[in-house]
Motif scaffolding. Structure first.
Motif, mmCIF file in Angstrom:
data_model
loop_
_atom_site.group_PDB
_atom_site.id
_atom_site.type_symbol
_atom_site.label_atom_id
_atom_site.label_comp_id
_atom_site.label_asym_id
_atom_site.label_seq_id
_atom_site.Cartn_x
_atom_site.Cartn_y
_atom_site.Cartn_z
ATOM 1 N N LYS A 1 1.007 -1.112 -0.069
ATOM 2 C CA LYS A 1 -0.007 0.189 0.123
ATOM 3 C C LYS A 1 1.046 1.166 -0.158
ATOM 4 O O LYS A 1 1.492 1.636 1.099
ATOM 5 N N CYS B 1 1.628 4.642 2.873
ATOM 6 C CA CYS B 1 0.692 4.224 3.952
ATOM 7 C C CYS B 1 1.620 3.823 5.060
ATOM 8 O O CYS B 1 1.053 3.600 6.244
ATOM 9 N N THR C 1 2.326 8.769 9.715
ATOM 10 C CA THR C 1 2.465 8.563 8.102
ATOM 11 C C THR C 1 2.985 9.889 7.435
ATOM 12 O O THR C 1 3.145 10.996 8.231
ATOM 13 N N CYS D 1 -1.522 8.332 0.842
ATOM 14 C CA CYS D 1 -2.107 7.029 1.287
ATOM 15 C C CYS D 1 -3.558 6.993 0.951
ATOM 16 O O CYS D 1 -4.433 7.690 1.734
ATOM 17 N N TYR E 1 -7.683 10.489 1.197
ATOM 18 C CA TYR E 1 -6.549 10.115 1.562
ATOM 19 C C TYR E 1 -6.567 9.767 2.936
ATOM 20 O O TYR E 1 -7.650 10.426 3.852
ATOM 21 N N SER F 1 -2.404 8.567 9.457
ATOM 22 C CA SER F 1 -2.451 7.625 10.650
ATOM 23 C C SER F 1 -1.238 7.991 11.725
ATOM 24 O O SER F 1 -0.092 8.643 11.104
ATOM 25 N N ASP G 1 -6.395 6.933 13.143
ATOM 26 C CA ASP G 1 -6.613 7.124 11.574
ATOM 27 C C ASP G 1 -7.631 7.932 11.366
ATOM 28 O O ASP G 1 -8.809 7.689 11.659
#
Length: 297
Positions: A219, A222, A239, A244, A253, A256, A269
């Motif tokens: 991913k 991410c 992040t 992401c 998007y 996190s 998140d």
């Protein structure tokens, strides 16, 4: 006629690479770092102003052979050993090598071993769910267990997340690759092909011996960056950027962030729309209490 070219090797972090900018114009080039570790990034650069008409610049290692081309080149997969780096200009038969650079075998730091030990285990958000008024804060059970322990360069962790009332139907299964390079600890997030076959596999980590890394789908963007907070004795993870992707309608998007402690970690998140507005996620982080610890050996 043979020309002599001086080389420049930089050992730098990812942040340094992003801010490095134009290398042209360097007057005298030399080896800035003579020793680093497998997985660290080494920049190769030659002063384009010395030979502006060069149409091709190729780089070679005495151990790894051809490394790539370009006036500047980032290399992060040099094998362990003492390297001599050559440059070839416009297919010339004349080479000149820099001072040698030693790449040491990878040895996990105490920090990454501590982080992985704190990350792995059986976690529950029940205590928070019983008292929180946030509709997003429900009782979630989370298992994180190391797999492929023979991997010498990375720590691979299987992640299984499910609602407490239905642990046989996890809503999230991932594999994390936790690693360090240039003094920075990071992770990458992977989807699992045929993930339904691995439900409850945290009980039997050897089951992943039948799973190839080719069965994992990255991913992009991410993963998280982990930093140690000495004042509060915990790791902080985030992040980076807005790349992401969620794959959820209306969500452009996801970001996190986490805080990891010996017996607890938080996870927050948030999903954003194209305008940068939060459209998904709780008002405060999830709080997971560790109920059981798994060995990372």
């Amino acid at each position: 006629m043979c020309r002599k070219y001086f080389l420049l090797l930089f050992f730098t972090s990812v942040i340094g690479l992003q801010s490095f900018g134009n290398i042209g114009g360097v007057e005298s080039l030399s080896v800035s770092q003579t020793c680093c570790m497998v997985g660290d990034t080494v920049w190769l650069a030659y002063d384009a102003d010395l030979y502006k008409k060069a149409e091709s610049v190729k780089w070679f290692s005495s151990i790894n052979g051809t490394l790539g081309g370009g006036v500047s080149l980032a290399v992060n997969d040099l094998s362990a050993g003492m390297h001599k780096i050559w440059v070839e200009i416009d297919d010339s038969t004349c080479y000149e090598y820099s001072d040698s650079i030693l790449i040491k075998p990878y040895r996990p730091s105490d920090s990454i071993k501590k982080l992985v030990q704190w990350m792995t285990g059986y976690f529950s958000s029940q205590a928070q769910a019983d008292t929180s008024t946030d509709k997003y804060h429900v009782d979630v059970r989370l298992r994180m267990r190391r797999i492929w322990p023979d991997s010498s360069r990375n720590f691979w962790i299987y992640v299984e997340q499910a609602y407490a009332e239905d642990t046989a139907q996890p809503y999230r299964q991932r594999v994390y690759k936790v690693y360090e390079a240039n003094g920075q600890i990071k992770d990458e997030v992977y989807k699992i092909a045929g993930d339904s076959l691995f439900v409850y596999a945290w009980q039997y980590p050897e089951k992943f011996n039948n799973l190839s890394k080719n069965d994992l789908e990255l991913k992009p963007c991410c993963g998280m960056y982990f930093d140690w907070d000495p004042q509060n004795h915990l790791f902080i993870a985030n992040t980076s950027g807005q790349k992401c992707r969620a794959g959820i309608p209306g969500v452009s998007y996801i970001t996190s962030e986490s805080k990891i402690l010996p017996n607890q970690f938080t996870s927050w998140d948030l999903g954003y729309n194209k305008k940068g507005e939060v459209v998904m996620g709780p008002h405060s982080p999830y709080i997971f209490e560790k109920r059981y610890n798994y060995s990372i050996e």
